[in-house]
Scaffold this motif. Structure first.
Motif, PDB file in Angstrom:
ATOM      1  N   LEU A   1      30.839  65.803  43.841  1.00 39.91           N
ATOM      2  CA  LEU A   1      30.465  67.202  44.109  1.00 39.91           C
ATOM      3  C   LEU A   1      31.329  67.842  45.182  1.00 39.91           C
ATOM      4  O   LEU A   1      31.232  69.050  45.426  1.00 39.91           O
ATOM      5  N   GLY A   2      32.138  67.062  45.848  1.00 40.43           N
ATOM      6  CA  GLY A   2      32.985  67.604  46.893  1.00 40.43           C
ATOM      7  C   GLY A   2      32.191  67.961  48.132  1.00 40.43           C
ATOM      8  O   GLY A   2      31.138  67.391  48.409  1.00 40.43           O
ATOM      9  N   LEU A   3      32.688  68.936  48.876  1.00 37.99           N
ATOM     10  CA  LEU A   3      32.026  69.392  50.096  1.00 37.99           C
ATOM     11  C   LEU A   3      31.351  70.729  49.800  1.00 37.99           C
ATOM     12  O   LEU A   3      31.986  71.645  49.277  1.00 37.99           O
TER      13      LEU A   3
ATOM     14  N   PHE B   1      35.391  74.403  48.538  1.00 39.80           N
ATOM     15  CA  PHE B   1      36.163  73.221  48.186  1.00 39.80           C
ATOM     16  C   PHE B   1      36.110  72.913  46.698  1.00 39.80           C
ATOM     17  O   PHE B   1      35.097  73.170  46.031  1.00 39.80           O
ATOM     18  N   GLY B   2      37.205  72.316  46.200  1.00 32.36           N
ATOM     19  CA  GLY B   2      37.153  71.657  44.906  1.00 32.36           C
ATOM     20  C   GLY B   2      36.396  70.343  45.050  1.00 32.36           C
ATOM     21  O   GLY B   2      36.042  69.943  46.162  1.00 32.36           O
ATOM     22  N   LYS B   3      36.179  69.658  43.920  1.00 27.91           N
ATOM     23  CA  LYS B   3      35.367  68.445  43.959  1.00 27.91           C
ATOM     24  C   LYS B   3      36.133  67.212  44.403  1.00 27.91           C
ATOM     25  O   LYS B   3      35.538  66.147  44.602  1.00 27.91           O
TER      26      LYS B   3
ATOM     27  N   PHE C   1      41.328  67.186  48.709  1.00 28.00           N
ATOM     28  CA  PHE C   1      40.501  68.348  48.373  1.00 28.00           C
ATOM     29  C   PHE C   1      41.324  69.616  48.508  1.00 28.00           C
ATOM     30  O   PHE C   1      41.973  69.826  49.542  1.00 28.00           O
TER      31      PHE C   1
END
Lengths: 110, 113
Positions: free
Chosen positions: A41-43, B103-105, B89
């Motif tokens: 899911l990233g940040l 942000f991207g994943k 990222f």
């Protein structure tokens, strides 16, 4: 060197407990942020603050609150921890156009 | 919804090869596009960033290519090394919003010896 310090690296809390995650920066930055990082899911931004006593909701503020009583300190509060809040939490602060991150707080809610 | 889409999710490159990670964004008002590098157990650290008034920025082995009309930007790592193995990222933001990054994943890069 810019330093963003998250005092608790690893925490285990019980469901329903109130949890405080503390973050301190030493460079008089105005903007501070709390992100949550989950695999795949990233940040994701929870809350950010422009200045003392100022706060703005990010993308996923539900279940969280924040406090910024002093410029150098930005606290993330989980009023009643739930298992879906098990995650890594990253604090950050901004200098000009660079965001500096702390090393993260790993929270497990059981 | 995801404002920045990143691909691939994972990447394996041989030492000396070129690693390429791509990102696409939706909001044409974004005006700052950084890339962050994260090693296990550490917080992300700024690697390189670009603004939309230039099409390319290079710092050492790392290059950002920016295509404003396509709303895409990419990171190229030349002569990839095992020490580059990390999660990368991409992000985008509005500078007048206080730099709250979207942000991207993330892309997990493994550079094999």
């Amino acid at each position: 060197d810019v330093k963003v310090t998250q005092s608790s690296r690893y925490l285990v809390k019980r469901t329903g407990e109130k949890v405080f995650l503390e973050c301190v920066q030493d460079m008089d930055h105005e903007n501070m942020f709390w992100y949550r990082q989950d695999p795949g899911l990233g940040l994701r931004l929870i809350y950010f603050s422009y200045d003392v006593k100022m706060k703005e909701k990010g993308d996923i503020p539900e279940g969280y609150s924040v406090s910024r009583e002093k410029k150098e300190r930005f606290s993330l509060i989980l009023e009643s921890a739930s298992t879906n809040q098990t995650s890594m939490y990253l604090c950050a602060s901004r200098l000009v156009d660079t965001i500096y991150f702390g090393e993260g707080s790993w929270l497990t809610v059981v | 919804q995801q404002q920045v889409k990143q691909s691939p999710q994972s990447l394996i490159v041989q030492k000396g090869g070129i690693s390429i990670i791509n990102c696409a964004y939706e909001n044409t008002a974004f005006d700052y596009f950084p890339w962050y590098q994260q090693f296990p157990g550490k917080g992300p650290a700024l690697l390189i960033a670009i603004r939309p008034d230039v099409s390319e920025k290079k710092e050492g082995r790392f290059t950002i290519s920016f295509n404003k009309s396509a709303k895409q930007f990419s990171l190229h790592i030349m002569d990839s090394q095992p020490g580059d193995s990390a999660t990368y990222f991409c992000a985008a933001t509005l500078s007048n919003s206080g730099y709250a990054l979207n942000f991207g994943k993330g892309t997990s890069l493994l550079v094999t010896p």
